[in-house]
Design an enzyme around this catalytic site. Sequence first.
Site, short mmCIF file in Angstrom:
data_model
loop_
_atom_site.label_atom_id
_atom_site.label_comp_id
_atom_site.label_asym_id
_atom_site.label_seq_id
_atom_site.Cartn_x
_atom_site.Cartn_y
_atom_site.Cartn_z
N ASP A 1 0.87 -1.18 0.00
CA ASP A 1 0.00 0.00 0.00
C ASP A 1 0.90 1.23 0.00
O ASP A 1 2.13 1.11 -0.17
CB ASP A 1 -0.99 -0.04 1.18
CG ASP A 1 -0.33 0.15 2.55
OD1 ASP A 1 0.94 0.20 2.60
OD2 ASP A 1 -1.04 0.25 3.55
N CYS B 1 3.31 -3.20 3.97
CA CYS B 1 2.47 -2.07 4.37
C CYS B 1 3.22 -1.35 5.50
O CYS B 1 4.44 -1.49 5.60
CB CYS B 1 1.06 -2.51 4.77
SG CYS B 1 0.93 -3.64 6.17
N THR C 1 3.10 -1.81 8.79
CA THR C 1 3.61 -2.77 9.78
C THR C 1 3.75 -4.19 9.25
O THR C 1 4.38 -5.03 9.91
CB THR C 1 2.63 -2.85 10.98
OG1 THR C 1 1.35 -3.28 10.46
CG2 THR C 1 2.48 -1.50 11.66
N GLY D 1 -1.53 -5.75 8.66
CA GLY D 1 -2.78 -5.72 7.88
C GLY D 1 -2.68 -6.59 6.64
O GLY D 1 -3.62 -7.34 6.31
N HIS E 1 9.62 -24.40 8.84
CA HIS E 1 8.56 -25.09 9.58
C HIS E 1 7.16 -24.78 9.07
O HIS E 1 6.27 -25.62 9.19
CB HIS E 1 8.63 -24.72 11.07
CG HIS E 1 9.75 -25.40 11.79
ND1 HIS E 1 9.79 -25.52 13.17
CD2 HIS E 1 10.88 -26.00 11.33
CE1 HIS E 1 10.90 -26.17 13.53
NE2 HIS E 1 11.58 -26.46 12.42
N ARG F 1 7.18 -33.93 9.53
CA ARG F 1 6.15 -33.64 10.55
C ARG F 1 5.52 -32.27 10.36
O ARG F 1 4.36 -32.04 10.73
CB ARG F 1 6.72 -33.78 11.96
CG ARG F 1 7.77 -32.73 12.33
CD ARG F 1 8.38 -33.03 13.68
NE ARG F 1 9.28 -31.99 14.15
CZ ARG F 1 10.54 -31.85 13.74
NH1 ARG F 1 11.05 -32.69 12.86
NH2 ARG F 1 11.30 -30.89 14.23
N HIS F 2 6.28 -31.36 9.76
CA HIS F 2 5.74 -30.01 9.54
C HIS F 2 4.68 -30.02 8.44
O HIS F 2 3.73 -29.23 8.49
CB HIS F 2 6.88 -29.05 9.21
CG HIS F 2 7.96 -29.05 10.23
ND1 HIS F 2 7.76 -28.58 11.51
CD2 HIS F 2 9.25 -29.51 10.18
CE1 HIS F 2 8.88 -28.74 12.21
NE2 HIS F 2 9.79 -29.30 11.42
C1 RB5 Z 1 -1.69 2.60 6.68
O1 RB5 Z 1 -1.66 3.78 7.42
C2 RB5 Z 1 -1.47 1.41 7.58
O2 RB5 Z 1 -2.57 1.22 8.42
C3 RB5 Z 1 -1.19 0.16 6.78
O3 RB5 Z 1 -0.11 0.38 5.94
C4 RB5 Z 1 -0.82 -1.08 7.56
O4 RB5 Z 1 0.24 -0.82 8.45
C5 RB5 Z 1 -1.91 -1.83 8.18
O5 RB5 Z 1 -1.68 -2.88 8.81
#
Ligand code: RB5
Length: 143
Positions: free
Chosen positions: A10, A67, A69, A72, A100, A134-135
């Site tokens: 994104d 994205c 983090t 998402g 694994h 096993r995995h």
């Molecule tokens: C966008 O601001 C942010 O929410 C998105 O990139 C992401 O980190 C969501 O998990």
Amino acid sequence: MTIKIVIGSDHAGYRLKTKISEYLTNKGYDLYDAGTYNTDSCDYPLIAKKVANKVASAEYEKGILICGTGIGMSIAANKIKGIRAAVVSDTCSAKMSRLHNNSNILCLGERIVGEELAKDIVDIWLMSEFLGDRHAKRIAMIE
Ligand code: RB5
């Protein structure tokens, strides 16, 4: 060795996607960029679905989603049957998610990992192979 990789982000992952795309292309990987193509605000679930469908259908062997983090993207991608998306911010988890968990999508957070660490994570993730045995049974249980 050239595997087909699909990458997407994104707006919050766009800059890191551009860096990782250049990095992988220079290494000779067959890379398809599923967007987004600028830093205008957009909705990560749409990109996650596009990339996840291309991996689930085996059109592409592996996917990378970025994205802010990575969280998402992973939540959205894991809604698609057959997708095992792992949010990773260290090299050990990158390796273990392949050995694994047979992860087929790597999720990164541009706001979490720096460019050089992200490149190391991508390298280790791409070179690590699923151990099976096993995995494999446990993966089948998830499916
Ligand atoms: C966008 O601001 C942010 O929410 C998105 O990139 C992401 O980190 C969501 O998990």
